[in-house]
Design an enzyme around this catalytic site. Structure first.
Site, PDB file in Angstrom:
ATOM      1  N   HIS A  75      -5.884  -5.443   4.134  1.00 25.35           N
ATOM      2  CA  HIS A  75      -4.856  -4.606   4.179  1.00 25.35           C
ATOM      3  C   HIS A  75      -4.407  -4.424   5.828  1.00 25.35           C
ATOM      4  CE1 HIS A  75      -5.353  -2.398   0.185  1.00 25.35           C
ATOM      5  NE2 HIS A  75      -6.481  -3.329   0.369  1.00 25.35           N
ATOM      6  N   GLN A  99      -5.307  -0.467  -4.324  1.00 22.64           N
ATOM      7  CA  GLN A  99      -5.953  -1.705  -4.599  1.00 22.64           C
ATOM      8  C   GLN A  99      -6.706  -1.316  -5.975  1.00 22.64           C
ATOM      9  OE1 GLN A  99      -7.737  -4.355  -1.690  1.00 22.64           O
ATOM     10  NE2 GLN A  99      -9.397  -4.961  -3.402  1.00 22.64           N
ATOM     11  N   CYS A 103       0.832  -1.044   0.027  1.00 19.25           N
ATOM     12  CA  CYS A 103       0.020  -0.032  -0.016  1.00 19.25           C
ATOM     13  C   CYS A 103       1.018   1.218   0.107  1.00 19.25           C
ATOM     14  CB  CYS A 103      -0.975  -0.139   1.418  1.00 19.25           C
ATOM     15  SG  CYS A 103      -1.083   1.477   2.252  1.00 19.25           S
ATOM     16  N   GLU A 104       0.461   2.127  -0.836  1.00 18.75           N
ATOM     17  CA  GLU A 104       1.512   3.277  -1.186  1.00 18.75           C
ATOM     18  C   GLU A 104       1.096   4.290   0.022  1.00 18.75           C
ATOM     19  OE1 GLU A 104       1.008   5.194  -4.884  1.00 18.75           O
ATOM     20  OE2 GLU A 104      -1.155   6.008  -4.370  1.00 18.75           O
ATOM     21  N   HIS A 105       0.097   4.122   0.822  1.00 18.28           N
ATOM     22  CA  HIS A 105      -0.046   5.029   1.857  1.00 18.28           C
ATOM     23  C   HIS A 105       0.687   4.786   3.196  1.00 18.28           C
ATOM     24  CE1 HIS A 105      -4.149   5.315  -0.576  1.00 18.28           C
ATOM     25  NE2 HIS A 105      -3.326   6.247  -0.739  1.00 18.28           N
ATOM     26  N   HIS A 106       0.928   3.611   3.400  1.00 14.83           N
ATOM     27  CA  HIS A 106       1.641   3.154   4.568  1.00 14.83           C
ATOM     28  C   HIS A 106       2.905   2.416   4.466  1.00 14.83           C
ATOM     29  CE1 HIS A 106      -2.688   3.854   5.494  1.00 14.83           C
ATOM     30  NE2 HIS A 106      -2.151   4.507   6.775  1.00 14.83           N
ATOM     31  N   CYS A 113      -2.463  -2.261   6.816  1.00 11.98           N
ATOM     32  CA  CYS A 113      -2.818  -0.897   7.534  1.00 11.98           C
ATOM     33  C   CYS A 113      -4.098  -0.666   7.999  1.00 11.98           C
ATOM     34  CB  CYS A 113      -2.576   0.127   6.528  1.00 11.98           C
ATOM     35  SG  CYS A 113      -3.608   0.140   5.157  1.00 11.98           S
TER      36      CYS A 113
HETATM   37 ZN   LIG Z   1      -2.649   1.678   3.768  1.00 10.79          ZN
END
Ligand SMILES: [Zn+2]
Length: 208
Positions: free
Chosen positions: A166, A138, A97-100, A168
């Site tokens: 996920h 995703q 996941c590119e956010h976390h 995260c």
């Molecule tokens: Zn994430």
């Protein structure tokens, strides 16, 4: 190498396509220094015996997770005129996941309605992996796989469903343990024809 051709298909009728994505410009020494800096920022001592090798291991792990493996995709003429759905179910998917920068994992169901050409089922998993080894969300991963198949295979339709958990979400924040996110992307007849679309979702086990 690709798998063997179906019996009786002359070699000149096979289409071979090198499948690759631009490789990210990896700077492993810089990544190691950054991981050591992160450990220090988190109040840990990267010079301690337990952590001494961690920056290198983390840098190597991310390099692997973010580099798709290129492969040759062989397609075959659809000589028998097969016009039903071809579906690879429960294909494992692992991405970041590119956010976390935390993993999300699950399964994908990838189907297509053949046009003039067909391809080996294992190649559907390779296409998925190529896009999964990236910093992803995703939704984008699902769409990229569907778009790639539509553009390169020119089928009469494509459907991709990804079901993933996920880390995260399950480890932090709302701690929605066990919850799965489902995304889908459709092209052609799977998008436009309600019966074909319903058949696809029923076969994937994700029908409403
Ligand atoms: Zn994430």
């Amino acid at each position: 190498m690709s798998g063997p051709a179906p019996a009786g298909v002359p070699v000149e009728r096979l289409d071979r396509l090198r499948v690759a994505r631009p490789r990210p410009a990896l700077d492993l020494p810089a990544a190691e220094r950054a991981v050591a800096a992160l450990l220090r920022a988190l109040g840990r001592d990267p010079a301690s015996a337990h952590l001494a090798e961690t920056p290198r291991r983390v840098a190597d792990a991310y390099a692997e997770l973010l580099t798709g493996r290129q492969f040759d995709l062989t397609t075959f003429p659809n000589d028998d005129g097969y016009d039903g759905l071809v579906l690879a179910r429960q294909v494992p998917v692992h991405s970041l996941c590119e956010h976390h920068l935390l993993p999300f994992t699950g399964v994908a169901h990838i189907g297509y309605l053949p046009g003039e050409r067909i391809l080996g089922l294992s190649k559907l998993a390779r296409v998925l992996e190529l896009f999964a080894r990236d910093l992803q969300v995703q939704e984008r991963l699902t769409q990229q796989v569907a778009d790639w198949l539509q553009e390169n295979l020119a089928p009469r339709g494509v459907g991709v469903v990804v079901e993933a958990s996920h880390l995260c979400m399950s480890l932090r924040g709302v701690r929605a343990e066990g919850s799965r996110t489902i995304t889908s992307a459709l092209h052609g007849a799977l998008r436009e024809d309600p019966r074909t679309r319903a058949e696809f979702f029923a076969l994937t086990g994700t029908a409403a």
